[in-house]
Design a protein around this motif. Sequence first.
Motif, PDB file in Angstrom:
ATOM      1  N   LEU A  81       0.784  -1.230   0.000  1.00  0.00           N
ATOM      2  CA  LEU A  81       0.000   0.000   0.000  1.00  0.00           C
ATOM      3  C   LEU A  81       0.819   1.285   0.000  1.00  0.00           C
ATOM      4  O   LEU A  81       0.248   2.365   0.118  1.00  0.00           O
ATOM      5  CB  LEU A  81      -0.932  -0.009   1.229  1.00  0.00           C
ATOM      6  N   THR A  82       2.136   1.193  -0.162  1.00  0.00           N
ATOM      7  CA  THR A  82       2.954   2.388   0.009  1.00  0.00           C
ATOM      8  C   THR A  82       3.490   3.013  -1.272  1.00  0.00           C
ATOM      9  O   THR A  82       4.112   4.058  -1.211  1.00  0.00           O
ATOM     10  CB  THR A  82       4.150   2.081   0.943  1.00  0.00           C
ATOM     11  N   GLY A  83       3.275   2.429  -2.415  1.00  0.00           N
ATOM     12  CA  GLY A  83       3.822   2.960  -3.663  1.00  0.00           C
ATOM     13  C   GLY A  83       3.141   4.246  -4.109  1.00  0.00           C
ATOM     14  O   GLY A  83       2.071   4.619  -3.625  1.00  0.00           O
ATOM     15  N   GLU A  84       3.749   4.906  -5.071  1.00  0.00           N
ATOM     16  CA  GLU A  84       3.217   6.186  -5.556  1.00  0.00           C
ATOM     17  C   GLU A  84       1.941   6.023  -6.373  1.00  0.00           C
ATOM     18  O   GLU A  84       1.188   6.974  -6.534  1.00  0.00           O
ATOM     19  CB  GLU A  84       4.267   6.939  -6.369  1.00  0.00           C
ATOM     20  N   ASN A  85       1.667   4.834  -6.890  1.00  0.00           N
ATOM     21  CA  ASN A  85       0.470   4.598  -7.706  1.00  0.00           C
ATOM     22  C   ASN A  85      -0.663   3.956  -6.914  1.00  0.00           C
ATOM     23  O   ASN A  85      -1.534   3.314  -7.489  1.00  0.00           O
ATOM     24  CB  ASN A  85       0.814   3.707  -8.904  1.00  0.00           C
ATOM     25  N   GLN A  86      -0.683   4.123  -5.623  1.00  0.00           N
ATOM     26  CA  GLN A  86      -1.710   3.478  -4.799  1.00  0.00           C
ATOM     27  C   GLN A  86      -2.960   4.345  -4.628  1.00  0.00           C
ATOM     28  O   GLN A  86      -3.358   4.714  -3.529  1.00  0.00           O
ATOM     29  CB  GLN A  86      -1.114   3.074  -3.445  1.00  0.00           C
ATOM     30  N   TYR A  87      -3.571   4.681  -5.758  1.00  0.00           N
ATOM     31  CA  TYR A  87      -4.850   5.387  -5.737  1.00  0.00           C
ATOM     32  C   TYR A  87      -5.736   4.778  -6.817  1.00  0.00           C
ATOM     33  O   TYR A  87      -5.265   4.317  -7.850  1.00  0.00           O
ATOM     34  CB  TYR A  87      -4.671   6.892  -5.932  1.00  0.00           C
ATOM     35  N   SER A 125      -6.920  -3.615  -9.126  1.00  0.00           N
ATOM     36  CA  SER A 125      -6.622  -3.664  -7.701  1.00  0.00           C
ATOM     37  C   SER A 125      -7.026  -5.023  -7.122  1.00  0.00           C
ATOM     38  O   SER A 125      -7.929  -5.682  -7.637  1.00  0.00           O
ATOM     39  CB  SER A 125      -7.378  -2.535  -6.995  1.00  0.00           C
ATOM     40  N   MET A 126      -6.358  -5.420  -6.046  1.00  0.00           N
ATOM     41  CA  MET A 126      -6.651  -6.692  -5.381  1.00  0.00           C
ATOM     42  C   MET A 126      -7.875  -6.553  -4.491  1.00  0.00           C
ATOM     43  O   MET A 126      -7.945  -5.664  -3.653  1.00  0.00           O
ATOM     44  CB  MET A 126      -5.478  -7.143  -4.503  1.00  0.00           C
ATOM     45  N   ALA A 127      -8.816  -7.461  -4.677  1.00  0.00           N
ATOM     46  CA  ALA A 127      -9.953  -7.557  -3.764  1.00  0.00           C
ATOM     47  C   ALA A 127      -9.499  -8.393  -2.569  1.00  0.00           C
ATOM     48  O   ALA A 127      -8.609  -9.235  -2.685  1.00  0.00           O
ATOM     49  CB  ALA A 127     -11.136  -8.219  -4.465  1.00  0.00           C
ATOM     50  N   ALA A 182     -12.210   6.624  -3.702  1.00  0.00           N
ATOM     51  CA  ALA A 182     -11.151   7.198  -2.862  1.00  0.00           C
ATOM     52  C   ALA A 182     -10.971   6.429  -1.553  1.00  0.00           C
ATOM     53  O   ALA A 182      -9.851   6.297  -1.051  1.00  0.00           O
ATOM     54  CB  ALA A 182     -11.418   8.670  -2.582  1.00  0.00           C
ATOM     55  N   HIS A 183     -12.046   5.884  -0.999  1.00  0.00           N
ATOM     56  CA  HIS A 183     -11.947   5.148   0.270  1.00  0.00           C
ATOM     57  C   HIS A 183     -11.153   3.844   0.126  1.00  0.00           C
ATOM     58  O   HIS A 183     -10.734   3.258   1.122  1.00  0.00           O
ATOM     59  CB  HIS A 183     -13.341   4.863   0.833  1.00  0.00           C
ATOM     60  N   LEU A 184     -10.912   3.406  -1.108  1.00  0.00           N
ATOM     61  CA  LEU A 184     -10.138   2.189  -1.349  1.00  0.00           C
ATOM     62  C   LEU A 184      -8.627   2.446  -1.316  1.00  0.00           C
ATOM     63  O   LEU A 184      -7.843   1.514  -1.129  1.00  0.00           O
ATOM     64  CB  LEU A 184     -10.516   1.585  -2.701  1.00  0.00           C
ATOM     65  N   ASP A 185      -8.234   3.710  -1.507  1.00  0.00           N
ATOM     66  CA  ASP A 185      -6.812   4.064  -1.534  1.00  0.00           C
ATOM     67  C   ASP A 185      -6.133   3.634  -0.239  1.00  0.00           C
ATOM     68  O   ASP A 185      -6.645   3.862   0.864  1.00  0.00           O
ATOM     69  CB  ASP A 185      -6.632   5.573  -1.713  1.00  0.00           C
ATOM     70  N   ARG A 186      -4.981   2.986  -0.392  1.00  0.00           N
ATOM     71  CA  ARG A 186      -4.163   2.510   0.722  1.00  0.00           C
ATOM     72  C   ARG A 186      -4.883   1.479   1.598  1.00  0.00           C
ATOM     73  O   ARG A 186      -4.459   1.183   2.707  1.00  0.00           O
ATOM     74  CB  ARG A 186      -3.646   3.672   1.571  1.00  0.00           C
ATOM     75  N   ASN A 187      -5.968   0.928   1.057  1.00  0.00           N
ATOM     76  CA  ASN A 187      -6.658  -0.198   1.696  1.00  0.00           C
ATOM     77  C   ASN A 187      -6.620  -1.439   0.811  1.00  0.00           C
ATOM     78  O   ASN A 187      -6.651  -2.555   1.312  1.00  0.00           O
ATOM     79  CB  ASN A 187      -8.117   0.159   2.009  1.00  0.00           C
TER      80      ASN A 187
END
Length: 153
Positions: free
Chosen positions: A81-87, A94-96, A117-122
Motif C-alpha cells: 500500500l505504500t507505492g506512488e500509484n496506490q490510488y 486492484s486486489m480484492a 477514494a476510500h479504497l486508496d491505501r486499503n
Amino acid sequence: MSKAIIKTAKGDMTVEFYEKDAPKAVENFKKLAKEGFYNGLTFHRVLPDFVIQGGCPFSREDATAHKAGAGGPGYHIDCELTGENQYHDRGVLSMAHAGRNTGGSQFFICHSRNNTAHLDRNHTCFGKVIENVDVVDDIKQGDRILSIDLIED
C-alpha cells in the motif's frame, strides 16, 4: 514494464502492471494467468460507476451462485500500500480482499475515481488498463474472462 491482455467477449483490455509499487501482487496475478486460473471465470460483481470484479473460482459455473465471490487460490498475499500509484482511478486494477492481507486471486477494475477514494491505501493497486478502458463500462455481471495473456517486454 510488463503488460497483459484481459480478453472478454466485450473486447480486450490491455493492462500495464505496477511492478515497482506492487511486486507481490503482480507476480501472483501473472502466475495465476500463466496457469490459466482466470480462463472462464466471470465478473461476478459489477457495480456501475464503481468496479467490475472477477477472479473467484466459484464463479466458473455461475456468477450468481451463492459462493461466487467467496473463493480464492488457496492462499493469501499481503497488501502492498505504500507505492506512488496506490490510488484508485478509472481503469486501475486492484486486489480484492476480505480484510488486510487476505488477497489471493480476486481483483477489480475501477470505473472511475468518483466512488473509489476510500479504497486508496486499503486495497493494492497493481496495474492500470492503458488500452480499451471503455470495455470496463460494457462488462455486465456474468460476463466471462476468456483468457489473460501476458506480454513481457
